[in-house]
Design an enzyme around this catalytic site. Structure first.
Site, PDB file in Angstrom:
ATOM      1  N   ALA A 155       0.799  -1.230   0.000  1.00  0.00           N
ATOM      2  CA  ALA A 155       0.000   0.000   0.000  1.00  0.00           C
ATOM      3  C   ALA A 155       0.829   1.275   0.000  1.00  0.00           C
ATOM      4  O   ALA A 155       0.385   2.301  -0.521  1.00  0.00           O
ATOM      5  CB  ALA A 155      -0.942  -0.005   1.202  1.00  0.00           C
ATOM      6  N   LEU A 156       2.014   1.245   0.588  1.00  0.00           N
ATOM      7  CA  LEU A 156       2.834   2.454   0.678  1.00  0.00           C
ATOM      8  C   LEU A 156       3.900   2.527  -0.408  1.00  0.00           C
ATOM      9  O   LEU A 156       4.691   3.461  -0.447  1.00  0.00           O
ATOM     10  CB  LEU A 156       3.484   2.554   2.060  1.00  0.00           C
ATOM     11  CG  LEU A 156       2.510   2.620   3.249  1.00  0.00           C
ATOM     12  CD1 LEU A 156       3.274   2.744   4.556  1.00  0.00           C
ATOM     13  CD2 LEU A 156       1.520   3.766   3.088  1.00  0.00           C
ATOM     14  N   GLY A 157       3.929   1.528  -1.292  1.00  0.00           N
ATOM     15  CA  GLY A 157       4.846   1.564  -2.424  1.00  0.00           C
ATOM     16  C   GLY A 157       4.322   2.475  -3.515  1.00  0.00           C
ATOM     17  O   GLY A 157       3.206   3.000  -3.444  1.00  0.00           O
ATOM     18  N   MET A 185       3.412   1.868  -6.710  1.00  0.00           N
ATOM     19  CA  MET A 185       2.219   1.385  -7.390  1.00  0.00           C
ATOM     20  C   MET A 185       1.049   1.266  -6.431  1.00  0.00           C
ATOM     21  O   MET A 185      -0.095   1.597  -6.776  1.00  0.00           O
ATOM     22  CB  MET A 185       2.507   0.046  -8.061  1.00  0.00           C
ATOM     23  CG  MET A 185       3.209   0.163  -9.395  1.00  0.00           C
ATOM     24  SD  MET A 185       2.279   1.105 -10.637  1.00  0.00           S
ATOM     25  CE  MET A 185       0.835   0.063 -10.838  1.00  0.00           C
ATOM     26  N   GLY A 216      -0.424  -7.656  -9.753  1.00  0.00           N
ATOM     27  CA  GLY A 216       0.436  -6.870 -10.619  1.00  0.00           C
ATOM     28  C   GLY A 216       1.903  -7.160 -10.390  1.00  0.00           C
ATOM     29  O   GLY A 216       2.753  -6.746 -11.173  1.00  0.00           O
ATOM     30  N   THR A 250       5.164  -9.158 -10.655  1.00  0.00           N
ATOM     31  CA  THR A 250       5.659 -10.161 -11.594  1.00  0.00           C
ATOM     32  C   THR A 250       6.628 -11.099 -10.887  1.00  0.00           C
ATOM     33  O   THR A 250       7.003 -10.892  -9.745  1.00  0.00           O
ATOM     34  CB  THR A 250       6.342  -9.490 -12.793  1.00  0.00           C
ATOM     35  OG1 THR A 250       7.385  -8.626 -12.319  1.00  0.00           O
ATOM     36  CG2 THR A 250       5.344  -8.668 -13.592  1.00  0.00           C
ATOM     37  N   HIS A 289      13.450  -0.624 -17.288  1.00  0.00           N
ATOM     38  CA  HIS A 289      12.726  -0.273 -16.073  1.00  0.00           C
ATOM     39  C   HIS A 289      13.631   0.478 -15.102  1.00  0.00           C
ATOM     40  O   HIS A 289      14.856   0.483 -15.239  1.00  0.00           O
ATOM     41  CB  HIS A 289      12.179  -1.525 -15.383  1.00  0.00           C
ATOM     42  CG  HIS A 289      10.936  -2.072 -16.017  1.00  0.00           C
ATOM     43  ND1 HIS A 289      10.969  -2.871 -17.138  1.00  0.00           N
ATOM     44  CD2 HIS A 289       9.623  -1.944 -15.678  1.00  0.00           C
ATOM     45  CE1 HIS A 289       9.727  -3.202 -17.472  1.00  0.00           C
ATOM     46  NE2 HIS A 289       8.896  -2.654 -16.599  1.00  0.00           N
ATOM     47  N   HIS A 290      12.991   1.050 -14.087  1.00  0.00           N
ATOM     48  CA  HIS A 290      13.709   1.699 -12.988  1.00  0.00           C
ATOM     49  C   HIS A 290      14.620   0.689 -12.294  1.00  0.00           C
ATOM     50  O   HIS A 290      14.404  -0.529 -12.362  1.00  0.00           O
ATOM     51  CB  HIS A 290      12.710   2.291 -11.984  1.00  0.00           C
ATOM     52  CG  HIS A 290      11.728   1.287 -11.461  1.00  0.00           C
ATOM     53  ND1 HIS A 290      11.972   0.507 -10.347  1.00  0.00           N
ATOM     54  CD2 HIS A 290      10.504   0.918 -11.923  1.00  0.00           C
ATOM     55  CE1 HIS A 290      10.943  -0.287 -10.135  1.00  0.00           C
ATOM     56  NE2 HIS A 290      10.034  -0.069 -11.067  1.00  0.00           N
ATOM     57  N   LYS A 337      13.515  -2.411  -9.754  1.00  0.00           N
ATOM     58  CA  LYS A 337      12.751  -3.587 -10.170  1.00  0.00           C
ATOM     59  C   LYS A 337      13.594  -4.822  -9.936  1.00  0.00           C
ATOM     60  O   LYS A 337      14.733  -4.907 -10.390  1.00  0.00           O
ATOM     61  CB  LYS A 337      12.345  -3.484 -11.641  1.00  0.00           C
ATOM     62  CG  LYS A 337      11.486  -4.655 -12.119  1.00  0.00           C
ATOM     63  CD  LYS A 337      10.942  -4.400 -13.507  1.00  0.00           C
ATOM     64  CE  LYS A 337      10.140  -5.590 -14.014  1.00  0.00           C
ATOM     65  NZ  LYS A 337       8.991  -5.921 -13.132  1.00  0.00           N
ATOM     66  N   GLY A 391       7.920  -9.404 -16.547  1.00  0.00           N
ATOM     67  CA  GLY A 391       6.815 -10.276 -16.922  1.00  0.00           C
ATOM     68  C   GLY A 391       6.151  -9.827 -18.210  1.00  0.00           C
ATOM     69  O   GLY A 391       5.689 -10.650 -19.013  1.00  0.00           O
TER      70      GLY A 391
END
Length: 277
Positions: free
Chosen positions: A12-14, A16, A110, A112, A166-167, A170, A176
């Site tokens: 929740a605090l990430g 995404m 979500g 991967t 990607h950043h 990751k 994925g």
């Protein structure tokens, strides 16, 4: 009036997770009922205040199964089905997905990193439990369109390579999304990139990873990137390049909400946003 869909967000605090919570709070047909995150010192904090959204009266908890159990009992009493949206880490995504199914909570994954064997196991488990779910490597509608275009182009080109960028936080590589793109291209059953020269790598791995089909996949990790993918096809006298760039994570939210709204009508786990649109 139909009751709103109860939604739990893991991670929740990430970055995404925070975007998902904003989207859920802003959707009239959804209700945030749980916020799971193991960030030190945040247990019991109001997730809305942590994200600058104002008080939401939903406390952050690190107790994944405890939260699912409580939500499962609550929705069982009300007769509605809850949804878990998971953006956590590849090391825990299998256990999270299986636990959600066991509690009768529809997983929308979500994160991967699931192996083909794990996906098969979860699909069978969800079918036996009659709990619909979705594993979505990429929630972007634009990426789905790129994948469909790549699968169509693969009919006409024998040489192709895929690059995903990607950043640098990751954890898994290749992404994925990149793997899913390759799988769609491989559905033709053809081989790619026939050898025309005896290659030698002076630096191991510099030509990328090669799948059984011959497709080569390359991964780039840099700060400043979000999520980007390029599929390049080559033939004598020409190249054909498909590229998709995610500039901001808000681009994923229409796909996330679409999946949240549809997953309760599924009888088992599905893989890929294209299965829902």
């Amino acid at each position: 009036m139909t009751a709103p869909i109860p939604v739990v967000v893991a991670g929740a605090l990430g970055r995404m997770g925070a975007e998902v919570i904003k989207a859920v709070v802003g959707a009239e047909d959804c209700s945030l009922v749980g916020a799971i995150d193991n960030t030190p010192g945040k247990e019991g904090a109001d997730v809305g205040l942590e994200l600058g959204l104002g008080e939401l009266e939903v406390a952050v908890t690190a107790d994944f199964e405890g939260c699912l159990c409580a939500v499962s009992q609550s929705v069982r009493d009300s007769g509605s089905g809850a949804v878990l949206v998971d953006f956590t880490h590849p090391s825990v995504v299998y256990e999270h997905t299986r636990a959600a199914i066991a509690y009768g909570v529809h997983p929308v994954i979500g994160t991967t990193g699931l192996s083909p064997e794990q996906l098969n196991d979860l699909t069978e488990f969800s079918a036996k439990a009659s709990v619909g779910g979705a594993v979505i490597p990429n929630f972007s509608v634009g990426m789905v369109l790129l994948q469909q275009a790549a699968a169509a182009a693969a009919r006409f080109y024998d040489h192709a390579e895929l690059t995903e960028l990607h950043h640098n936080r990751k954890a898994d590589a290749p992404s994925g999304t990149c793997i899913k793109t390759a799988e769609l291209m491989e559905e033709l059953g053809k081989s790619f990139n026939p050898e025309e020269v005896d290659e030698h790598e002076s630096l191991a791995g510099c030509r990328g990873g090669q799948r059984d089909s011959g497709l080569r996949l390359h991964s780039v990790r840099l700060p400043g990137l979000v999520a980007h993918q390029e599929v390049m096809f080559g033939a004598p006298g020409e190249t054909y390049t498909l590229r998709h760039d995610t500039i901001d994570r808000s681009a994923y939210m229409p796909g996330v909400l679409l999946t949240v709204r549809k997953v309760g009508n599924l009888g088992s786990l599905v893989y890929g946003l294209e299965r829902l649109i």
